[in-house]
Scaffold this motif. Structure first.
Motif, PDB file in Angstrom:
ATOM      1  N   VAL A   1       0.839  -1.203   0.000  1.00  0.00           N
ATOM      2  CA  VAL A   1       0.000   0.000   0.000  1.00  0.00           C
ATOM      3  C   VAL A   1       0.873   1.252   0.000  1.00  0.00           C
ATOM      4  O   VAL A   1       0.565   2.242  -0.688  1.00  0.00           O
ATOM      5  N   THR A   2       1.965   1.216   0.726  1.00  0.00           N
ATOM      6  CA  THR A   2       2.871   2.365   0.747  1.00  0.00           C
ATOM      7  C   THR A   2       3.459   2.614  -0.635  1.00  0.00           C
ATOM      8  O   THR A   2       3.614   3.767  -1.064  1.00  0.00           O
ATOM      9  N   GLY A   3       3.789   1.535  -1.341  1.00  0.00           N
ATOM     10  CA  GLY A   3       4.288   1.692  -2.699  1.00  0.00           C
ATOM     11  C   GLY A   3       3.262   2.350  -3.602  1.00  0.00           C
ATOM     12  O   GLY A   3       3.582   3.249  -4.394  1.00  0.00           O
ATOM     13  N   VAL A   4       2.008   1.934  -3.502  1.00  0.00           N
ATOM     14  CA  VAL A   4       0.933   2.519  -4.310  1.00  0.00           C
ATOM     15  C   VAL A   4       0.736   3.994  -3.952  1.00  0.00           C
ATOM     16  O   VAL A   4       0.588   4.855  -4.837  1.00  0.00           O
ATOM     17  N   LEU A   5       0.724   4.315  -2.670  1.00  0.00           N
ATOM     18  CA  LEU A   5       0.558   5.701  -2.236  1.00  0.00           C
ATOM     19  C   LEU A   5       1.732   6.569  -2.699  1.00  0.00           C
ATOM     20  O   LEU A   5       1.535   7.723  -3.106  1.00  0.00           O
ATOM     21  N   SER A   6       2.935   6.020  -2.647  1.00  0.00           N
ATOM     22  CA  SER A   6       4.103   6.778  -3.093  1.00  0.00           C
ATOM     23  C   SER A   6       4.014   7.064  -4.590  1.00  0.00           C
ATOM     24  O   SER A   6       4.319   8.167  -5.042  1.00  0.00           O
ATOM     25  N   TRP A   7       3.615   6.061  -5.350  1.00  0.00           N
ATOM     26  CA  TRP A   7       3.447   6.236  -6.797  1.00  0.00           C
ATOM     27  C   TRP A   7       2.426   7.336  -7.089  1.00  0.00           C
ATOM     28  O   TRP A   7       2.594   8.129  -8.027  1.00  0.00           O
TER      29      TRP A   7
ATOM     30  N   TRP B   1      11.053   8.249  -6.065  1.00  0.00           N
ATOM     31  CA  TRP B   1      10.597   6.861  -6.191  1.00  0.00           C
ATOM     32  C   TRP B   1      11.723   5.848  -6.027  1.00  0.00           C
ATOM     33  O   TRP B   1      11.544   4.808  -5.398  1.00  0.00           O
ATOM     34  N   ALA B   2      12.864   6.121  -6.627  1.00  0.00           N
ATOM     35  CA  ALA B   2      13.952   5.134  -6.571  1.00  0.00           C
ATOM     36  C   ALA B   2      14.420   4.923  -5.136  1.00  0.00           C
ATOM     37  O   ALA B   2      14.640   3.781  -4.702  1.00  0.00           O
ATOM     38  N   GLU B   3      14.561   6.021  -4.397  1.00  0.00           N
ATOM     39  CA  GLU B   3      14.996   5.887  -3.010  1.00  0.00           C
ATOM     40  C   GLU B   3      13.955   5.149  -2.174  1.00  0.00           C
ATOM     41  O   GLU B   3      14.291   4.251  -1.399  1.00  0.00           O
TER      42      GLU B   3
ATOM     43  N   VAL C   1       3.807  10.479   6.282  1.00  0.00           N
ATOM     44  CA  VAL C   1       4.810  10.907   5.304  1.00  0.00           C
ATOM     45  C   VAL C   1       4.168  11.200   3.953  1.00  0.00           C
ATOM     46  O   VAL C   1       4.480  12.214   3.311  1.00  0.00           O
ATOM     47  N   VAL C   2       3.277  10.344   3.514  1.00  0.00           N
ATOM     48  CA  VAL C   2       2.624  10.561   2.219  1.00  0.00           C
ATOM     49  C   VAL C   2       1.741  11.806   2.274  1.00  0.00           C
ATOM     50  O   VAL C   2       1.681  12.588   1.308  1.00  0.00           O
TER      51      VAL C   2
END
Length: 723
Positions: free
Chosen positions: A91-97, A105-107, A316-317
């Motif tokens: 879910v964090t990956g989706v929110l970051s995207w 994104w890379a970090e 954070v998001v």
């Protein structure tokens, strides 16, 4: 031999309440509540609880069966921890995207992968002393560092239990004394290292496993000594437990972000938690169990793991999407995180943990755990690839950069390049750019031709998504010392057979000119010698708390005044001041430290070339702004300044007759509003550092100022003193 089992297996409401205390401390701290400045110590409470529970589980198994089943142990950990953790990572990956700038994104993807592999704490430790990561903001999975520490403990400690069990059987020893002795060794070694590391390198000490094992070990010692605490009279046991509660209150309210951590200070919450657990064996009815065992505390305690996982990514998001959060926004988001935490506990965490088939088939639990880990790894790698695919790669050499402002440089379109007689473009002040101290017949020494400036890029090089990697070659050659280091790293460059020895000394602000200085040195027949350390100006005034920069500077001083004495020194620096006091007092102190070393060089006939610090964008991450606003770069400009470190450098140069002050800031920021892209070249990378691509386009302007300055200084020193 195996001893009598002890009563530590049943449910302890006070421990469940302690979990609630720990997570509420962390949430309050992260939300920004001012009355809980030491809320970060809630993580230390978790460590002690985990050490107690895991050790108790393992010791009971040894006493019951005489052995430890590593397969079943790791299966229990996998089904307990990995499903919920992996869900939050995805879910964090989706929110970051969706909400975080692409440049991050890379970090973040790397952090997601490291979290899935439970090594994020080591990644964060390395980043904490990487000065080139200065623009890194809080990772949405930064809090996984504590889970990584626990998982690494879960790998090591069962193996030590197996070793202890072997010793027990081989030498017919008692189980608990042997295991206790092993654990004491771990605790003492880790605590000792924690004290040393916190004093010497606090940035890394916070994250690394070796400075934290003792906290889990203290919890383990309480489990091993359970029989003693069970026999304690209720009165003393109650006093011990309440003393522990008091220690936790003091930890939350008296400690703060400035407290060196973990170090000595971590003893307060660690021993406090141990005291609550230990006193709870015999002092339950009159102890803090009435408070900790209240229904709301039990509810929060039960969901504490999921609550810990969810709250930080949401904070954070939200900050990435909305900007800096207010106090009440932070509190509201932290409170809202209870909702996904409760759902995760009810639908994922608890059902999988309680599944009978998982208990019967440890291999199935491990398979599920492995699948969860792969899911987290895949999410991280997807985010990394997403950023890579977003890069718009310009053709090599396509950008003129500062070359667009050279006399006789390539022409630009009329709207950007008015005639010399026309009024300057908006924001241009022809005579406002800083004048270099040194001028020469070469027209590039007099300043840029702003009538030719190109601010309408057809492409941008380097792509802002790659800006943080656009570094001079000295970093690839490991010619720069890291923050906190005291070792002097010396590298050679330029014309190694040249006839003039030139030392390049300072922090990353002199380092940013590395490739340009090397080209000038090669052309002029100079041998360059690098003495560079991040975040460390070459001054006799101390700018850090641990004294590492001061020691590094003294060592460089001794080398340059001794066996490695050069003929010319080139310096720069980013620091504004040193010590305490007003801004001017701090600047004066740093300038005096510069002048101290430069004067010693002057006595040896060694002149100093002082390069001004580059203009500071303030809190703006220029390359991140450019990546998000490629079609409206006016949103990424900032007011021109001299640069954070320029004041002290200029002041020191005025105090030392053999020092020459030079600035390239009129070429870096030729307008009143500093443009982020000039001549199709991105100007800034991390902080106020210029990209290597832009620095290289300043080769001729810098040569036109530096070479005459060096020649003039050497000629002046060669003249006999007048009588």
């Amino acid at each position: 031999m195996p001893g009598r089992p002890t009563d530590t297996a049943h449910f302890r409401p006070d421990i469940e309440g302690l979990r609630a205390v720990a997570v509420l401390m962390v949430l309050a701290f992260h939300a920004g509540l001012p009355f809980v400045p030491g809320g970060f110590a809630g993580v230390d409470v978790f460590f002690v609880i985990s050490g107690f529970l895991i050790t108790g589980l393992l010791v009971r198994e040894v006493e019951r069966s005489g052995r430890v089943s590593l397969l079943r142990f790791y299966a229990r950990r996998a089904k307990r921890l990995l499903p919920a953790a992996s869900l939050v990572l995805v879910v964090t990956g989706v929110l970051s995207w969706s909400f975080v700038p692409t440049v991050r994104w890379a970090e973040i993807g790397g952090d997601l992968a490291a979290s899935a592999a439970y090594v994020i704490n080591w990644r964060l430790a390395a980043r904490s002393v990487d000065y080139l990561a200065e623009d890194s903001v809080a990772s949405p999975v930064q809090h996984y560092w504590s889970l990584a520490v626990e998982e690494q403990f879960y790998i090591v400690w069962p193996l030590l239990i197996v070793l202890g069990t072997w010793l027990v059987h081989r030498h017919r020893l008692r189980t608990r004394p042997v295991l206790g002795a092993l654990l004491v060794l771990v605790v003492l070694a880790s605590l000792g290292w924690s004290l040393v590391a916190t004093a010497g390198q606090p940035q890394t000490a916070y994250f690394v496993t070796t400075t934290r094992l003792w906290e889990l070990g203290v919890g383990g010692l309480v489990a091993i000594t359970a029989t003693f605490w069970q026999r304690l009279a209720p009165g003393p046991a109650t006093a011990v437990a309440w003393a522990g509660v008091l220690a936790l209150v003091l930890s939350a309210t008296l400690l703060g972000p400035q407290t060196p951590w973990p170090g000595y200070a971590a003893l307060l919450p660690t021993l406090g938690t141990a005291a609550v657990i230990a006193g709870g064996f015999a002092g339950r009815s009159r102890g803090p169990v009435r408070l900790l065992g209240a229904a709301p505390m039990l509810d929060v305690g039960a969901t504490s793991y999921s609550l810990y996982l969810w709250h930080w990514p949401l904070l954070v998001v939200a900050a990435a999407a909305w900007g800096e959060l207010s106090l009440w926004q932070g509190v509201a988001i932290a409170a809202f995180s209870y909702l996904p935490a409760r759902l995760t506990y009810a639908l994922v965490e608890n059902p999988i943990r309680s599944a009978a088939v998982m208990s019967r088939l440890p291999s199935l639990a491990l398979t599920v755990g492995a699948a969860c880990t792969l899911l987290g790894l895949g999410t991280g790698l997807t985010l990394v690839r997403g950023m890579e695919s977003a890069v718009v790669q310009a053709e090599a050499g396509a950008g003129a950069g500062a070359g667009s402002m050279l006399e006789g440089g390539p022409p630009v379109a009329d709207p950007v390049a008015p005639s010399p007689d026309a009024d300057p473009p908006a924001g241009v002040a022809r005579d406002a750019a800083p004048d270099p101290t040194v001028t020469a017949p070469d027209p590039t020494a007099a300043g840029p031709d702003i009538s030719r400036i190109d601010l309408t890029p057809e492409s941008i090089s380097p792509d802002p998504l790659l800006a943080t990697k656009d570094l001079p070659g000295l970093y690839d050659r490991h010619c720069s010392g890291s923050v906190g280091g005291t070792e002097v790293i010396r590298c050679e460059a330029g014309d190694l057979a040249g006839d003039l020895d030139v030392a390049v000394v300072g922090d990353s602000k002199i380092g940013q000119w590395g490739d340009v200085l090397e080209q000038i040195a090669t052309d002029q027949g100079w041998r360059l010698h690098y003495y560079v350390r991040d975040a460390c100006p070459w001054s006799s005034a101390s700018v850090d708390d641990d004294g590492s920069c001061l020691l590094w500077g003294q060592r460089v001083h001794d080398l340059l005044l001794g066996p490695e004495q050069p003929e010319v020194v080139i310096v720069s620096g980013v620091k504004q001041g040193a010590g305490e006091g007003t801004r001017q007092e701090r600047s004066d102190r740093l300038a005096a430290g510069y002048a101290d070393y430069w004067s010693d060089l002057a006595e040896e006939g060694v002149p100093v070339m002082v390069l001004a610090d580059s203009p500071n964008p303030g809190g703006k991450h220029v390359y991140e702004c450019v990546s998000e606003h490629r079609d409206d770069l006016s949103r990424c400009t900032f007011d021109r300044s001299d640069g954070s470190g320029t004041g002290a450098l200029r002041e020191a140069a005025a105090q030392v007759p053999t020092a020459t002050f030079l600035t390239m800031n009129d070429w870096i920021c030729p307008l009143e509003e500093c443009p982020p892209v000039i001549g199709d070249v991105l100007v800034y990378r991390q902080g106020s550092h210029i990209t290597n691509t832009y620095a290289v386009t300043l080769l001729e302007p810098l040569r036109a100022r530096l070479v005459p300055a060096v020649d003039a200084a050497l000629a002046a020193l060669a003249q006999p003193a007048s009588s």
